[in-house]
Design an enzyme around this catalytic site. Sequence first.
Site, PDB file in Angstrom:
ATOM      1  N   HIS A  41       1.116  -1.059   0.098  1.00 47.80           N
ATOM      2  CA  HIS A  41       0.186   0.337  -0.202  1.00 47.80           C
ATOM      3  C   HIS A  41       1.054   1.580  -0.198  1.00 47.80           C
ATOM      4  O   HIS A  41       0.834   2.177  -0.595  1.00 47.80           O
ATOM      5  CB  HIS A  41      -0.928   0.144   0.853  1.00 47.80           C
ATOM      6  CG  HIS A  41      -1.749  -1.055   1.333  1.00 47.80           C
ATOM      7  ND1 HIS A  41      -1.874  -2.184   2.535  1.00 47.80           N
ATOM      8  CD2 HIS A  41      -3.180  -1.169   0.504  1.00 47.80           C
ATOM      9  CE1 HIS A  41      -2.648  -2.801   1.695  1.00 47.80           C
ATOM     10  NE2 HIS A  41      -3.557  -2.080   0.983  1.00 47.80           N
ATOM     11  N   GLY A 154      -2.795  -1.505  -6.643  1.00 49.68           N
ATOM     12  CA  GLY A 154      -2.149  -2.936  -7.363  1.00 49.68           C
ATOM     13  C   GLY A 154      -2.250  -3.635  -8.499  1.00 49.68           C
ATOM     14  O   GLY A 154      -3.105  -3.535  -8.164  1.00 49.68           O
ATOM     15  N   GLU A 155      -1.246  -3.909  -8.941  1.00 44.83           N
ATOM     16  CA  GLU A 155      -1.511  -4.943  -9.766  1.00 44.83           C
ATOM     17  C   GLU A 155      -1.885  -6.496  -8.673  1.00 44.83           C
ATOM     18  O   GLU A 155      -1.618  -7.604 -10.096  1.00 44.83           O
ATOM     19  CB  GLU A 155      -0.004  -5.510 -10.515  1.00 44.83           C
ATOM     20  CG  GLU A 155       0.189  -4.399 -11.751  1.00 44.83           C
ATOM     21  CD  GLU A 155       1.496  -4.291 -12.500  1.00 44.83           C
ATOM     22  OE1 GLU A 155       2.043  -5.582 -12.325  1.00 44.83           O
ATOM     23  OE2 GLU A 155       1.301  -3.482 -13.805  1.00 44.83           O
ATOM     24  N   LYS A 156      -1.368  -6.020  -8.211  1.00 45.94           N
ATOM     25  CA  LYS A 156      -1.963  -7.696  -7.063  1.00 45.94           C
ATOM     26  C   LYS A 156      -2.998  -8.696  -7.262  1.00 45.94           C
ATOM     27  O   LYS A 156      -3.444  -9.237  -7.584  1.00 45.94           O
ATOM     28  CB  LYS A 156      -1.381  -8.035  -6.005  1.00 45.94           C
ATOM     29  CG  LYS A 156      -0.291  -9.129  -5.418  1.00 45.94           C
ATOM     30  CD  LYS A 156      -1.284 -10.024  -3.948  1.00 45.94           C
ATOM     31  CE  LYS A 156      -2.292  -9.237  -3.197  1.00 45.94           C
ATOM     32  NZ  LYS A 156      -3.833 -10.073  -3.043  1.00 45.94           N
ATOM     33  N   SER A 193      -2.568  -7.918   3.054  1.00 43.84           N
ATOM     34  CA  SER A 193      -2.940  -7.941   3.786  1.00 43.84           C
ATOM     35  C   SER A 193      -3.687  -9.410   5.136  1.00 43.84           C
ATOM     36  O   SER A 193      -3.905  -9.837   5.714  1.00 43.84           O
ATOM     37  CB  SER A 193      -4.640  -6.872   4.320  1.00 43.84           C
ATOM     38  OG  SER A 193      -3.879  -5.975   3.498  1.00 43.84           O
TER      39      SER A 193
END
Length: 289
Positions: A41, A154-156, A193
């Site tokens: 983040h 995010g690309e995650k 997370s």
Amino acid sequence: MSIGPVVVSTRGTLDAALAPARAQGLTVALVPTMGALHDGHLALVARARDLADVVVVSIFVNPTQFGAGEDLDRYPRTFDADLEKLSRAGADVVYHPEVTEMYPEGPGAVGVNVDPGPLGSELEGAVRPTHFRGVLTVVAKLFGLARPDFAVFGEKDYQQLVLIRQMVRTLCLPVVVVGCATVREDDGLALSSRNRYLDNAQRELAVSLSRALRAGADAGPSGAVAVLDAAQKAFGEADGVDVDYLTLRAADLTDPLPGQEARLLVAARLGSTRLIDNVAVSLGADKDT
Ligand code: PAF
């Protein structure tokens, strides 16, 4: 000495916090989050800092993107620690609304929602049928509230990023969506997370996701069959990892084509924790065997 970000929780106070910047014609970047912030983040916040004059971070655990039996209740809520991190990262405004602020009629109310279209039922959507409707609806609300020039994701959560780009294009929303590379632990595990749910044994096994993706990406020049073979072989040795999907798609999540940038995506369960990850693949043509 930094005095930290301004924390607001209503539309009116968010407007008031951003009014001076807007009056001066300054640009705003929004980083939507559900809190439980980690270095992934903070990389988004750093990118937002580069892009715009003012950085707004939203922290809202959005109930409508959790299905029945998912981890809404146990999702980590770490607001004080998050605020400290955001203070160090140089966020200007933290928007932290209550559920009633975002969903005045209640999160379960029948009303207007953003339909994610066919891609919303594939991959993550096949397992979590209402997830992307909830994500896109709350992101659209956040865009309406913060009216950012840029929004950083995010690309995650790659499918989420693709769908948000589609939403912005289809609904002609005046915001530039910026994707940021996944931040990883030293052993390759993508920061999430949800990693905190893993016990020690599961944490060791969790690295098999990124290892499989890496093996697949390395085989990219040899074609799609080789990519999936290599990734599956790397997984073959990981007992205790229950793979939901391991699939190769084009960068826009349509069918992959040789000679183009593709995406290898994986979702797997370790006990009750579901992890996702993905990597870019430079895809060559399949080799004749
Ligand atoms: O990626 C997330 O954390 C969430 O899906 C988002 C984009 C903040 C919407 O709730």
